[in-house]
Write a protein that holds these residues in place. Structure first.
Motif: not given
Length: 242
Positions: A42-44, A46-48, A50-51, A195, A198-199, A202
């Motif tokens: 889930s964290i990965c 989210g980062i993907y 947001i980028a 994004a 994605g937050v 995260l």
């Protein structure tokens, strides 16, 4: 016929049931390991998501404003009551996992509801299917959601499968409104929207393993306010600055 929505809902429904049935034969260490693994996924994701965002200031403002609205209107408490209702309904037929205390059970269930029903990828995929019939995004998401539902079903029980009910309602409404929403958006607005999703992912990832209990349910309104904020930032604020 919204094939993508049906596929995604079935993934949650059957994944939750499979996890509940298989959870009894899984060791606690195995279930905890799976839980931590999905938290990392889930964290990965989210980062993907947001980028690629286009307007950091707009996203930050949307996160602050949306979360504030959620807290003011007690959205988290409302969703928590819904989670309790789901648990009470399913407990008439199947007992909840006895090794999990009530508070942990409810907070985890709320996290899962937000993860499945307010995913940026899910909402964007629904809009895409609604406007041009392309179900690819939702079908791809369904694969991940199935295994996620199995993991959470093993920990929380069959109540996870009931999340398919609010999910199909939310996605069907978005699908019906797609023809009105999508023409009003721009590529930059879509990137900012994803994004903010994605937050949320995260925050959910940190919450799943109790690193930090972000108010993910109260944060849902950020998915609503980001579109107009992104448009205002691009078309009004940026020209004034320059």
């Amino acid at each position: 016929m919204p094939i993508g929505i049906i596929t995604n809902v079935c993934a949650i429904l059957f994944g939750g049931i499979a996890g509940a049935l298989g959870g009894e034969i899984m060791s606690d260490s195995f279930k905890e390991g799976l839980n931590m693994t999905f938290s990392l996924c889930s964290i990965c994701m989210g980062i993907y998501a947001i980028a690629p965002m286009k307007n950091l200031a707009a996203v930050v403002f949307a996160v602050i404003l949306g979360t504030s609205l959620g807290i003011i209107f007690h959205l988290g408490k409302a969703i928590n009551r819904g989670a309790q209702g789901m648990q009470h309904f399913i407990s008439k037929f199947i007992n909840a996992p006895s090794e999990m205390d009530q508070v942990t059970f409810e907070t985890t269930l709320v996290t899962v509801i937000v993860l499945f029903c307010a995913s940026g990828t899910g909402i964007y995929g629904t809009l895409t299917e609604g406007i041009n019939g392309d179900a690819t995004i939702l079908i791809s998401k369904s694969i991940l959601d199935f295994f996620a539902a199995v993991i959470f079903g093993a920990n929380l029980g069959a109540v996870v499968s009931l999340i398919a009910v609010p999910q199909i309602i939310i996605l069907t409404i978005i699908f019906s409104l797609a023809n009105f929403i999508v023409p009003l958006t721009t590529p930059d607005m879509i990137l900012d929207f994803k994004a903010t999703g994605g937050v949320l992912m995260l925050a959910s990832g940190f919450r799943i393993t109790k690193i930090k209990m972000f108010p993910t349910a109260d944060m849902i309104p950020i998915m609503i306010v980001i579109m107009p904020i992104s448009w205002l930032w691009t078309n009004v604020i940026v020209p004034l600055i320059h």
